[in-house]
Design a protein around this motif. Structure first.
Motif, PDB file in Angstrom:
ATOM      1  N   TYR A  39      76.417  37.528  57.518  1.00  0.00           N
ATOM      2  CA  TYR A  39      75.391  36.878  56.714  1.00  0.00           C
ATOM      3  C   TYR A  39      76.064  36.114  55.581  1.00  0.00           C
ATOM      4  CZ  TYR A  39      72.487  40.108  59.294  1.00  0.00           C
ATOM      5  OH  TYR A  39      71.885  40.800  60.310  1.00  0.00           O
ATOM      6  N   ALA A  40      75.462  35.004  55.170  1.00  0.00           N
ATOM      7  CA  ALA A  40      76.033  34.162  54.121  1.00  0.00           C
ATOM      8  C   ALA A  40      75.135  34.192  52.887  1.00  0.00           C
ATOM      9  CB  ALA A  40      76.187  32.735  54.617  1.00  0.00           C
ATOM     10  N   PHE A  41      75.776  34.264  51.724  1.00  0.00           N
ATOM     11  CA  PHE A  41      75.062  34.284  50.455  1.00  0.00           C
ATOM     12  C   PHE A  41      75.720  33.326  49.479  1.00  0.00           C
ATOM     13  CE2 PHE A  41      74.259  38.489  52.225  1.00  0.00           C
ATOM     14  CZ  PHE A  41      72.890  38.600  52.055  1.00  0.00           C
ATOM     15  N   LYS A  42      74.910  32.727  48.632  1.00  0.00           N
ATOM     16  CA  LYS A  42      75.411  31.967  47.495  1.00  0.00           C
ATOM     17  C   LYS A  42      75.542  32.970  46.354  1.00  0.00           C
ATOM     18  CE  LYS A  42      74.475  27.843  44.801  1.00  0.00           C
ATOM     19  NZ  LYS A  42      73.560  26.711  44.601  1.00  0.00           N
ATOM     20  N   VAL A  43      76.741  33.072  45.774  1.00  0.00           N
ATOM     21  CA  VAL A  43      77.004  34.081  44.749  1.00  0.00           C
ATOM     22  C   VAL A  43      77.551  33.410  43.494  1.00  0.00           C
ATOM     23  CG1 VAL A  43      77.416  35.926  46.411  1.00  0.00           C
ATOM     24  CG2 VAL A  43      79.319  34.538  45.649  1.00  0.00           C
ATOM     25  N   ARG A  44      77.629  34.187  42.428  1.00  0.00           N
ATOM     26  CA  ARG A  44      78.198  33.675  41.178  1.00  0.00           C
ATOM     27  C   ARG A  44      79.674  33.372  41.368  1.00  0.00           C
ATOM     28  NH1 ARG A  44      76.155  36.551  35.921  1.00  0.00           N
ATOM     29  NH2 ARG A  44      78.242  35.880  35.428  1.00  0.00           N
ATOM     30  N   VAL A  45      80.161  32.354  40.687  1.00  0.00           N
ATOM     31  CA  VAL A  45      81.547  31.919  40.850  1.00  0.00           C
ATOM     32  C   VAL A  45      82.522  32.952  40.288  1.00  0.00           C
ATOM     33  CG1 VAL A  45      83.187  30.089  40.261  1.00  0.00           C
ATOM     34  CG2 VAL A  45      80.837  29.512  40.788  1.00  0.00           C
ATOM     35  N   ASP A  46      82.121  33.707  39.279  1.00  0.00           N
ATOM     36  CA  ASP A  46      83.046  34.622  38.613  1.00  0.00           C
ATOM     37  C   ASP A  46      83.047  36.040  39.180  1.00  0.00           C
ATOM     38  OD1 ASP A  46      80.501  35.176  37.760  1.00  0.00           O
ATOM     39  OD2 ASP A  46      81.058  35.517  35.673  1.00  0.00           O
TER      40      ASP A  46
END
Length: 96
Positions: free
Chosen positions: A28-35
């Protein structure tokens, strides 16, 4: 890790034709925080969806350059996380 930080790590699921095909292979793919780190992403997915995570792969997606009314700008960079869960488990991304 506290509950408030875990809720802020995962920003949104990535739903496309490619990620839908990957869900058949328990990915599964998620957009996450960069840090955030891979360990934090793993802990967040395990806590929010009650699944066992086998592997987390991350990549930074560069923002596109855009021109608007003659001015050059760019969209922000963002981080994508590909999460593989254990066999027989699944995440319902339509509920998120």
């Amino acid at each position: 890790m506290n509950q408030e930080k875990i809720l802020k790590i995962l920003l949104a699921p990535i739903v496309s034709e490619k990620t839908t095909m990957l869900s058949a292979h328990n990915q599964y793919a998620f957009k996450v925080r960069v840090d955030c780190s891979k360990r934090e992403i793993k802990a967040a997915v395990e806590m929010l969806f009650s699944v066992n995570v086998e592997n987390v792969t991350t990549s930074i997606v560069k923002g596109k350059k855009k021109i608007f009314k003659g001015r050059i700008g760019s969209r922000p960079n963002w981080k994508k996380a590909m999460v593989k869960v254990s066999e027989g488990q699944m995440i319902d991304v339509s509920r998120t």
